[in-house]
Design a protein around this motif. Structure first.
Motif, PDB file in Angstrom:
ATOM      1  N   MET A  62      14.148   4.366  18.298  1.00  0.00           N
ATOM      2  CA  MET A  62      15.539   4.478  18.733  1.00  0.00           C
ATOM      3  C   MET A  62      16.204   5.698  18.100  1.00  0.00           C
ATOM      4  SD  MET A  62      17.595   2.888  20.801  1.00  0.00           S
ATOM      5  CE  MET A  62      17.608   1.107  20.874  1.00  0.00           C
ATOM      6  N   LYS A  63      15.905   5.946  16.854  1.00  0.00           N
ATOM      7  CA  LYS A  63      16.481   7.117  16.186  1.00  0.00           C
ATOM      8  C   LYS A  63      16.011   8.400  16.868  1.00  0.00           C
ATOM      9  CE  LYS A  63      16.928   9.360  11.670  1.00  0.00           C
ATOM     10  NZ  LYS A  63      16.533   9.330  10.231  1.00  0.00           N
ATOM     11  N   TYR A  64      14.737   8.443  17.222  1.00  0.00           N
ATOM     12  CA  TYR A  64      14.217   9.636  17.892  1.00  0.00           C
ATOM     13  C   TYR A  64      14.920   9.852  19.225  1.00  0.00           C
ATOM     14  CZ  TYR A  64      11.056  12.864  20.216  1.00  0.00           C
ATOM     15  OH  TYR A  64      10.563  13.943  20.888  1.00  0.00           O
ATOM     16  N   LEU A  65      15.040   8.797  20.007  1.00  0.00           N
ATOM     17  CA  LEU A  65      15.632   8.916  21.341  1.00  0.00           C
ATOM     18  C   LEU A  65      17.127   9.182  21.292  1.00  0.00           C
ATOM     19  CD1 LEU A  65      13.677   5.953  22.956  1.00  0.00           C
ATOM     20  CD2 LEU A  65      13.428   8.363  23.561  1.00  0.00           C
ATOM     21  N   MET A  66      17.815   8.620  20.315  1.00  0.00           N
ATOM     22  CA  MET A  66      19.269   8.740  20.242  1.00  0.00           C
ATOM     23  C   MET A  66      19.736   9.981  19.475  1.00  0.00           C
ATOM     24  SD  MET A  66      20.988   6.223  21.705  1.00  0.00           S
ATOM     25  CE  MET A  66      20.963   4.482  22.171  1.00  0.00           C
ATOM     26  N   GLU A  67      18.955  10.392  18.474  1.00  0.00           N
ATOM     27  CA  GLU A  67      19.444  11.450  17.576  1.00  0.00           C
ATOM     28  C   GLU A  67      18.596  12.714  17.581  1.00  0.00           C
ATOM     29  OE1 GLU A  67      19.853  10.009  13.618  1.00  0.00           O
ATOM     30  OE2 GLU A  67      21.707   8.907  14.017  1.00  0.00           O
ATOM     31  N   GLU A  68      17.285  12.546  17.597  1.00  0.00           N
ATOM     32  CA  GLU A  68      16.415  13.671  17.287  1.00  0.00           C
ATOM     33  C   GLU A  68      15.887  14.412  18.511  1.00  0.00           C
ATOM     34  OE1 GLU A  68      14.635  11.466  13.266  1.00  0.00           O
ATOM     35  OE2 GLU A  68      13.364  11.753  15.039  1.00  0.00           O
ATOM     36  N   ARG A  69      15.714  13.747  19.597  1.00  0.00           N
ATOM     37  CA  ARG A  69      15.030  14.345  20.745  1.00  0.00           C
ATOM     38  C   ARG A  69      15.877  15.410  21.429  1.00  0.00           C
ATOM     39  NH1 ARG A  69      13.603  13.405  26.583  1.00  0.00           N
ATOM     40  NH2 ARG A  69      11.417  14.052  26.712  1.00  0.00           N
TER      41      ARG A  69
END
Length: 680
Positions: A393-400
């Protein structure tokens, strides 16, 4: 192709009888092998015969001995194929009989030739069928008959192939087949591979080959042996090349054969789903490793040549997956994780000259991660299990980096290129997020509310955390999906928005407010949020056995005020906060719990008053932009107060109206406080 009459009257036991005879033949060849080995082949192996003539004879005797063994293999394979055919025909004839019986039960007559007609002589419930019903039953019966024909062609193909000597180095010109197989589907897969490789290589297939590919996928798409044999023949790279070739024929060339190639692509997707269902097998692990290599390779296609671009393997794979369904949960997770791994090495790995959306380009999964998440949304349990992971979720919401298209900008001297969001940005992620939080496939028109699992709740709370942290960077494409999530979790949202004791709120009020504010920047998303929460508030008012009925009235008022605060901050000046579009609200919301008639009637009534308030905003804004804060929600609030009085007769009308208005102001004040723009 066998007719209906042939299917229903053929004695299928002849197949098993023939199979028994072929097994007997294999046993006889075994006896001949043993005798030949002793009486002939053994002579050349002894000490009494030596020299060149012995060596020459021994070589010929070896070939003959191997032919006896090959004959046994071929005979046993023929027996196995016949039994395989018998099993298939029995099952498929049973399906034909089942359709015939169902048609009869529905008031139809089925002739000996398989013609369905309305039986006008039959009365009662079974005799009320129409000519239109007869046509529908005819189609069902025809499909069942065609399935038998498909299997018959497959058996014929296998029986012809099994007697062909597959070893060109066995010393014979056309001997017995030492590599004979006893599985019809494996022979069908090999034949299909040969056609598919010619297709992938650019050949224009004759109609007979196109028809055979359609048949073989239709007949065997759910068979693991066929699916794995077929994909083994192509390999991961070949599967991608076949997908690209099919899409070139559909989208670049077009024409009257497009429907055939679309059907073949759907069959290929079904085959992929079947082959990858067992994700613990060695076959799957090997195929996944091959796909990791092929997934990052750049490939030319006719369609993308027109855009002066190339595609990568995972983009083609996910495009193919979008044509199928029924994928194993672990396969969906593995493909998603492998795509993320490729992105972490190169964040711009999928960048292409866009856009890829709408009728002309939306079919292509230029953003393969978003695409596979869209496929995952059709399996809510898998989506929830995948997105409950905080790392993902962090990757999809913040990092990607979601900017996956490259746009050309004309300059005074030279053109420049810059990354941009595609027009269908996060469409798959939004659908997966909605499915994961609600437990409902967003594409299912008949989907209904389901009790939330722990994973659903985990995704809901994780979404609030990350989306609130985004602030004004909240993705616009997620506003409507998130509005539906909030409404689906309406009990929690209502309890939090109306909470007086912030420590007792089921979710942090500041996070909830920020998400509601960002959702409210879109009129349709805000409409779904407000309309859906009307249903939640009315349901609580009608909840039986309330110890303090007035609490439900107060909570409703506070939630309405909280909503008003989020809307005002979303649109700016609260005295002019309005949209220009006419308000349209779909009351048949599938992601809401089913309520009683009283709740539904109350919901309709409150919604009508809310929509009237919104229309009044538009009218007054058009006239003089002077909108009194006290009139902004008055119709909705008074409707809720009236509904509360109906549910709790004997209560004073003025008191209820005063209570809900005061509570609404308190909710508005609380929203201002948690937003950081004032004190609550």
């Amino acid at each position: 192709m066998p007719t209906y009459h042939e299917i229903m009257t053929t004695d299928l036991s002849a197949l098993t009888a023939a199979a028994d005879r072929w097994d007997g033949m294999a046993a006889e060849f075994g006896k001949r092998e043993a005798h030949y080995g002793r009486a002939v082949h053994g002579v050349s192996m002894g000490q009494s015969w030596q020299g060149l003539s012995a060596d020459a004879a021994n070589a010929r005797f070896d070939i003959t001995l191997e032919q006896f063994r090959a004959a046994q293999t071929e005979a046993r394979a023929l027996a196995s194929l016949l039994r395989d055919a018998h099993t298939q025909f029995v099952d498929l004839r049973g399906a034909v009989r089942a359709v015939r019986q169902a048609a009869f039960d529905a008031g139809m007559r089925v002739s000996e030739r398989g013609v369905v007609s309305h039986d006008a002589d039959r009365q009662g419930g079974k005799g009320k069928a129409t000519a239109t019903d007869a046509a529908s039953w005819q189609q069902r019966l025809d499909r069942a008959v065609r399935a038998v024909g498909d299997a018959d062609q497959g058996a014929e193909l296998a029986l012809a192939a099994v007697v062909v000597d597959a070893d060109v180095c066995d010393g014979t010109l056309n001997g017995f087949n030492s590599r004979a197989l006893g599985d019809i589907e494996k022979y069908e897969a090999r034949a299909a591979d040969e056609i598919a490789m010619r297709l992938s290589g650019g050949a224009d297939l004759p109609g007979s080959d196109i028809a055979e590919l359609r048949r073989v996928f239709r007949d065997n798409g759910d068979d693991k042996a066929f699916s794995r044999t077929f994909l083994d023949g192509l390999g991961a790279g070949g599967t991608i090349r076949m997908t690209n070739r099919l899409n070139d024929l559909i989208h670049a060339r077009g024409g009257k054969r497009s429907g055939d190639f679309s059907a073949i692509e759907s069959g290929l997707a079904r085959t992929l789903a079947t082959a990858t269902r067992d994700t613990r097998s060695g076959w799957y692990k090997g195929w996944r490793a091959d796909m990791r290599k092929a997934g990052g390779e750049r490939i030319r296609t006719a369609f993308h040549d027109g855009r002066l671009d190339k595609v990568r393997g995972y983009q083609s794979l996910v495009t193919l997956m979008g044509k199928g369904h029924g994928y194993a949960p672990q396969f969906l997770e593995d493909v998603s994780d492998d795509i993320i791994a490729a992105e972490r090495k190169n964040p711009d790995v999928w960048d292409m000259k866009g856009p890829y959306s709408g009728r002309r380009g939306g079919w292509f999964a230029n953003d393969p991660l978003d695409g596979v998440l869209g496929v995952m949304s059709h399996d809510p349990d898998t989506a929830a299990a995948y997105l409950k992971s905080d790392d993902r979720m962090k990757y999809l919401m913040e990092e990607r980096d979601w900017k996956v298209v490259v746009q050309e900008r004309d300059g005074t001297k030279v053109s420049t290129y810059s990354d941009a969001l595609d027009a269908d940005d996060r469409a798959g992620f939004g659908a997966a997020l909605q499915a994961a939080a609600t437990g409902i496939d967003p594409s299912d028109r008949h989907g209904v509310f389901v009790p939330h699992s722990k994973d659903n709740d985990a995704v809901f709370r994780s979404s609030l955390k990350y989306l609130a942290a985004n602030g004004d960077d909240f993705p616009a494409s997620l506003r409507e999906p998130v509005a539906r999530i909030l409404v689906n979790h309406g009990d929690t949202v209502h309890a939090a928005a109306s909470s007086v004791d912030m420590s007792d709120s089921p979710v942090p009020q500041d996070r909830l407010f920020e998400v509601m504010k960002q959702v409210s920047k879109d009129q349709h998303a805000y409409g779904e949020l407000n309309g859906g929460l009307n249903r939640t508030m009315v349901a609580e008012i009608h909840e039986p056995g309330q110890r303090n009925p007035e609490d439900s009235l107060i909570r409703a008022g506070r939630t309405v005020g909280f909503l008003e605060g989020s809307r005002a901050q979303a649109l700016g000046d609260p005295d002019t906060a309005a949209w220009d579009d006419k308000w349209i609200f779909d009351r048949a919301i599938s992601y809401l719990p089913v309520g009683s008639d009283d709740v539904q009637q109350g919901f309709d009534y409150v919604t009508d008053k809310w929509l009237a308030d919104e229309q009044q905003r538009l009218d007054e804004r058009a006239e003089d932009r002077s909108i009194s804060i006290y009139r902004r929600r008055n119709g909705q609030l008074m409707a809720i107060a009236g509904e509360w009085q109906k549910a709790h007769p004997g209560s004073g009308g003025f008191a209820a109206q005063t209570t809900i208005e005061r509570a609404s102001n308190d909710g508005l004040a609380r929203s201002t406080g948690v937003s950081g723009q004032g004190a609550s």
